[in-house]
Design a protein around this motif. Structure first.
Motif, PDB file in Angstrom:
ATOM      1  N   LYS A   1       4.945  -9.560  12.208  1.00  0.00           N
ATOM      2  CA  LYS A   1       4.454 -10.426  13.300  1.00  0.00           C
ATOM      3  C   LYS A   1       5.330 -11.666  13.478  1.00  0.00           C
ATOM      4  O   LYS A   1       5.137 -12.427  14.426  1.00  0.00           O
ATOM      5  CB  LYS A   1       3.004 -10.843  13.020  1.00  0.00           C
ATOM      6  N   GLY A   2       6.197 -11.917  12.517  1.00  0.00           N
ATOM      7  CA  GLY A   2       7.094 -13.086  12.642  1.00  0.00           C
ATOM      8  C   GLY A   2       6.401 -14.401  12.388  1.00  0.00           C
ATOM      9  O   GLY A   2       6.892 -15.461  12.814  1.00  0.00           O
ATOM     10  N   ILE A   3       5.269 -14.366  11.704  1.00  0.00           N
ATOM     11  CA  ILE A   3       4.522 -15.610  11.509  1.00  0.00           C
ATOM     12  C   ILE A   3       4.365 -15.984  10.025  1.00  0.00           C
ATOM     13  O   ILE A   3       3.638 -16.914   9.681  1.00  0.00           O
ATOM     14  CB  ILE A   3       3.111 -15.532  12.147  1.00  0.00           C
ATOM     15  N   ALA A   4       5.055 -15.255   9.153  1.00  0.00           N
ATOM     16  CA  ALA A   4       4.943 -15.573   7.720  1.00  0.00           C
ATOM     17  C   ALA A   4       5.488 -16.976   7.470  1.00  0.00           C
ATOM     18  O   ALA A   4       6.499 -17.379   8.044  1.00  0.00           O
ATOM     19  CB  ALA A   4       5.737 -14.558   6.909  1.00  0.00           C
TER      20      ALA A   4
ATOM     21  N   ALA B   1       1.726  -9.643   1.706  1.00  0.00           N
ATOM     22  CA  ALA B   1       0.883  -9.882   2.892  1.00  0.00           C
ATOM     23  C   ALA B   1       0.976  -8.781   3.959  1.00  0.00           C
ATOM     24  O   ALA B   1       1.399  -9.048   5.095  1.00  0.00           O
ATOM     25  CB  ALA B   1       1.218 -11.250   3.507  1.00  0.00           C
ATOM     26  N   PRO B   2       0.568  -7.544   3.632  1.00  0.00           N
ATOM     27  CA  PRO B   2       0.693  -6.442   4.595  1.00  0.00           C
ATOM     28  C   PRO B   2       0.004  -6.734   5.941  1.00  0.00           C
ATOM     29  O   PRO B   2       0.431  -6.206   6.975  1.00  0.00           O
ATOM     30  CB  PRO B   2       0.002  -5.273   3.890  1.00  0.00           C
ATOM     31  N   ASP B   3      -1.006  -7.594   5.929  1.00  0.00           N
ATOM     32  CA  ASP B   3      -1.748  -7.858   7.178  1.00  0.00           C
ATOM     33  C   ASP B   3      -0.926  -8.588   8.235  1.00  0.00           C
ATOM     34  O   ASP B   3      -1.243  -8.502   9.430  1.00  0.00           O
ATOM     35  CB  ASP B   3      -3.049  -8.652   6.881  1.00  0.00           C
ATOM     36  N   ILE B   4       0.122  -9.287   7.839  1.00  0.00           N
ATOM     37  CA  ILE B   4       0.903 -10.021   8.858  1.00  0.00           C
ATOM     38  C   ILE B   4       2.362  -9.554   8.938  1.00  0.00           C
ATOM     39  O   ILE B   4       3.172 -10.164   9.643  1.00  0.00           O
ATOM     40  CB  ILE B   4       0.849 -11.556   8.635  1.00  0.00           C
ATOM     41  N   VAL B   5       2.673  -8.480   8.242  1.00  0.00           N
ATOM     42  CA  VAL B   5       4.068  -7.989   8.267  1.00  0.00           C
ATOM     43  C   VAL B   5       4.503  -7.671   9.692  1.00  0.00           C
ATOM     44  O   VAL B   5       3.750  -7.077  10.463  1.00  0.00           O
ATOM     45  CB  VAL B   5       4.205  -6.713   7.411  1.00  0.00           C
TER      46      VAL B   5
ATOM     47  N   PRO C   1       0.836  -1.195   0.000  1.00  0.00           N
ATOM     48  CA  PRO C   1       0.000   0.000   0.000  1.00  0.00           C
ATOM     49  C   PRO C   1       0.880   1.258   0.000  1.00  0.00           C
ATOM     50  O   PRO C   1       1.880   1.321   0.705  1.00  0.00           O
ATOM     51  CB  PRO C   1      -0.786  -0.116   1.317  1.00  0.00           C
ATOM     52  N   GLY C   2       0.492   2.220  -0.827  1.00  0.00           N
ATOM     53  CA  GLY C   2       1.294   3.445  -0.952  1.00  0.00           C
ATOM     54  C   GLY C   2       1.787   3.596  -2.380  1.00  0.00           C
ATOM     55  O   GLY C   2       2.009   4.703  -2.861  1.00  0.00           O
ATOM     56  N   VAL C   3       1.977   2.448  -3.054  1.00  0.00           N
ATOM     57  CA  VAL C   3       2.347   2.454  -4.474  1.00  0.00           C
ATOM     58  C   VAL C   3       1.298   1.589  -5.182  1.00  0.00           C
ATOM     59  O   VAL C   3       1.096   0.434  -4.781  1.00  0.00           O
ATOM     60  CB  VAL C   3       3.767   1.861  -4.698  1.00  0.00           C
ATOM     61  N   PRO C   4       0.633   2.123  -6.202  1.00  0.00           N
ATOM     62  CA  PRO C   4      -0.381   1.305  -6.880  1.00  0.00           C
ATOM     63  C   PRO C   4       0.222  -0.004  -7.386  1.00  0.00           C
ATOM     64  O   PRO C   4       1.362  -0.033  -7.850  1.00  0.00           O
ATOM     65  CB  PRO C   4      -0.836   2.188  -8.047  1.00  0.00           C
ATOM     66  N   ASP C   5      -0.559  -1.085  -7.295  1.00  0.00           N
ATOM     67  CA  ASP C   5      -0.044  -2.413  -7.636  1.00  0.00           C
ATOM     68  C   ASP C   5       0.477  -2.489  -9.071  1.00  0.00           C
ATOM     69  O   ASP C   5       1.462  -3.177  -9.344  1.00  0.00           O
ATOM     70  CB  ASP C   5      -1.133  -3.476  -7.436  1.00  0.00           C
ATOM     71  N   HIS C   6      -0.207  -1.777 -10.004  1.00  0.00           N
ATOM     72  CA  HIS C   6       0.272  -1.886 -11.389  1.00  0.00           C
ATOM     73  C   HIS C   6       1.607  -1.157 -11.563  1.00  0.00           C
ATOM     74  O   HIS C   6       2.413  -1.513 -12.413  1.00  0.00           O
ATOM     75  CB  HIS C   6      -0.781  -1.376 -12.389  1.00  0.00           C
ATOM     76  N   VAL C   7       1.847  -0.167 -10.699  1.00  0.00           N
ATOM     77  CA  VAL C   7       3.128   0.554 -10.791  1.00  0.00           C
ATOM     78  C   VAL C   7       4.260  -0.346 -10.264  1.00  0.00           C
ATOM     79  O   VAL C   7       5.321  -0.477 -10.879  1.00  0.00           O
ATOM     80  CB  VAL C   7       3.060   1.883  -9.996  1.00  0.00           C
ATOM     81  N   SER C   8       4.021  -1.005  -9.124  1.00  0.00           N
ATOM     82  CA  SER C   8       5.093  -1.843  -8.568  1.00  0.00           C
ATOM     83  C   SER C   8       5.358  -3.064  -9.447  1.00  0.00           C
ATOM     84  O   SER C   8       6.506  -3.429  -9.692  1.00  0.00           O
ATOM     85  CB  SER C   8       4.777  -2.258  -7.127  1.00  0.00           C
ATOM     86  N   LEU C   9       4.277  -3.669  -9.962  1.00  0.00           N
ATOM     87  CA  LEU C   9       4.461  -4.873 -10.787  1.00  0.00           C
ATOM     88  C   LEU C   9       5.200  -4.539 -12.085  1.00  0.00           C
ATOM     89  O   LEU C   9       6.169  -5.200 -12.455  1.00  0.00           O
ATOM     90  CB  LEU C   9       3.099  -5.508 -11.094  1.00  0.00           C
TER      91      LEU C   9
END
Ligand code: GGG
Length: 357
Positions: free
Chosen positions: A290-293, A284-288, A79-87
Motif C-alpha cells: 500500500k506504500g504506507i509503511a 505487517a501483511p495487512d499493509i503490504v 503467512p505460508g511459512v509457520p512463524d517458528h520456521v521463519s524465525l
C-alpha cells in the motif's frame, strides 16, 4: 574515506518497502558526511525464498554474512511459512551465530508524536530496554510425545547460563553508565518461575553491587508492564530475558506512539562478528504493497548502526531530522498522518541535508 560493507536482508512484507528507505537515508548521511560510504550486498532470504528452496537461507548463509561490517534487516515472517520456521531459520541463527547477545531497543517518545498515554510528553518516555538475545525462553530444548493423542506431552526448556545472564546484566549497567541513566530495572517473574528467575535475580543483584552509583530494582513482569503504562517516567534502562524483552519492547514502541517507529540493534558488543540492525516491527501483511509503511523504525535502526560503527554524531543527525519531520506533521497513517513511505523518507533526507549545511 571510511567504507563499510553492509549485508542487506529486506526479508518479508513491508521489510522490502522500508529497507530501501533506510538505505536511502544511510546514503544521504554518507553524502553529507563526506568521508563515509556504504556498499550493500543484498540477500533475498525470506519466506518467499523458503517456498522455493525449502529453507530460509542457504547452508552457508552465515559464512556469507560474516564478512560484512553490519547487517541491515527488515522483517521476517509471512503467512505460508509457520512463524517458528521463519524465525528459527533466519533471525535466530543470525543472532546466535554472531553472538548478538545484547538487543538494545530505545523507547523514546519523539517530539511531534502523540503517545496513546494521556498527557505524556517526550520527557516522560525516554528509556532503553536491553533484551537478552541468545538464550532464555527461546530454546530448542524440549519435545513432544504421543502426538495428537489424549496423552500428548509437550515440554519446553528455558535455558539460562551464568555466562549469558551475567554478560547481559552487566551490559545493561554499562549502558546505563554510558547513557547517563540513573537506574536499571530488572524484569523478573521469580514468584512463579522458581528456578531460572530466582537465579536471574541473584545474578542481577550480584552485578548491581559492582555499580554503586546506579540505582537497581527488580519488578515482576506483570507489574512492570503495567508500570510502563502508568509510570513510564520511572525507567532508565530495563533489562529482561529474551521473551520478556521481546514483549516489553512491543509495548514500549506502542506507548512511544507506534510500533512502526521502534528501532532495534542486535549487538555483538565485542565486535568480533557483525551486528544486525532491524526495526522492532514485523512484516505487517495487512499493509503490504500500500506504500504506507512507516519507514522510521528502519531509519532509526540505521541510525543505531551508524552509532555502532563509530559515528555517534551521524546517529544524532538522523534522529534530529526524524524529529523535525514528525514535528512538521509528515507522518504515515499509523501515527495519524496521511503521508506515504516515500514522502516521509524524502522529508527525512531533505532535513538531513538542511541540518548538515
Ligand atoms: N524486524 C523484526 C521482525 O521481523 N521480527 C519478527 C519476529 O518474529 N520477531 C520475534 C523476535 O524478535 O524474537
Amino acid at each position: 574515506m571510511k567504507r563499510f560493507e553492509i549485508a542487506v536482508i529486506p526479508g518479508d512484507g513491508i521489510g522490502r518497502e522500508v529497507v530501501p528507505a533506510g538505505q536511502k537515508i544511510l546514503d544521504v548521511v554518507g553524502e553529507v558526511h563526506g568521508g563515509l560510504r556504504f556498499r550493500y550486498k543484498s540477500y533475498p532470504w525470506s519466506c518467499a525464498w523458503h517456498l522455493k528452496h525449502g529453507k530460509m537461507m542457504p547452508d552457508d548463509g552465515l559464512r556469507r554474512l560474516g564478512d560484512s561490517d553490519a547487517i541491515f534487516l527488515g522483517a521476517v515472517g509471512f503467512p505460508g511459512v509457520p512463524d517458528h520456521v521463519s524465525l528459527w531459520g533466519l533471525l535466530i541463527p543470525i543472532r546466535r551465530g554472531f553472538q548478538q547477545y545484547a538487543c538494545v531497543r530505545p523507547v523514546k517518545l519523539l517530539p511531534g508524536v502523540r503517545s496513546p498515554l494521556a498527557w505524556r510528553g517526550p520527557k516522560d518516555i525516554d528509556f532503553i530496554v536491553v533484551r537478552e538475545n541468545n538464550e532464555g525462553e527461546y530454546s530448542s530444548m524440549g519435545g513432544r510425545i504421543y502426538s495428537e493423542t489424549p496423552h500428548e506431552v509437550v515440554t519446553q526448556l528455558n535455558l539460562f547460563t551464568r555466562r549469558g545472564t551475567e554478560r547481559i546484566i552487566r551490559y545493561a549497567f554499562e549502558l546505563a553508565r554510558k547513557k547517563r541513566k540513573q537506574k536499571v530495572t530488572s524484569a523478573t517473574k521469580s514468584n512463579g518461575i522458581i528456578f531460572s528467575m530466582p537465579f536471574w535475580d541473584e545474578v542481577f543483584w550480584q552485578i548491581a553491587r559492582e555499580y554503586p552509583g546506579i540505582a537497581a530494582e527488580q519488578m515482576h513482569i506483570d507489574a512492570l508492564a503495567a508500570r510502563f503504562v502508568t509510570h513510564p517516567q520511572n525507567f532508565g534502562v530495563v533489562v529482561g530475558s529474551n521473551l520478556f524483552g521481546d514483549i516489553l519492547t512491543d509495548l514500549g514502541a506502542a506507548i512511544a506512539g507506534s510500533i512502526g517507529i521502534g528501532a532495534s540493534a542486535n549487538l555483538n558488543p565485542e565486535k568480533k562478528y557483525p551486528s544486525c540492525f532491524e526495526p522492532v516491527h514485523g512484516s505487517a501483511p495487512d499493509i503490504v504493497g500500500k506504500g504506507i509503511a512507516n519507514p522510521l523504525g528502519q531509519i532509526w535502526s540505521g541510525a543505531l548502526m551508524l552509532e555502532h560503527l563509530g559515528f555517534a554524531a551521524a546517529h544524532d543527525l538522523v534522529l534530529k531530522a526524524m524529529i523535525a519531520v514528525l514535528d512538521a506533521g509528515v507522518k504515515t497513517p499509523d501515527l495519524g498522518g496521511k503521508a506515504r513511505t516515500a514522502q516521509v523518507t524524502a522529508a527525512v533526507a531533505r532535513e538531513i541535508r538542511r541540518l548538515a549545511h
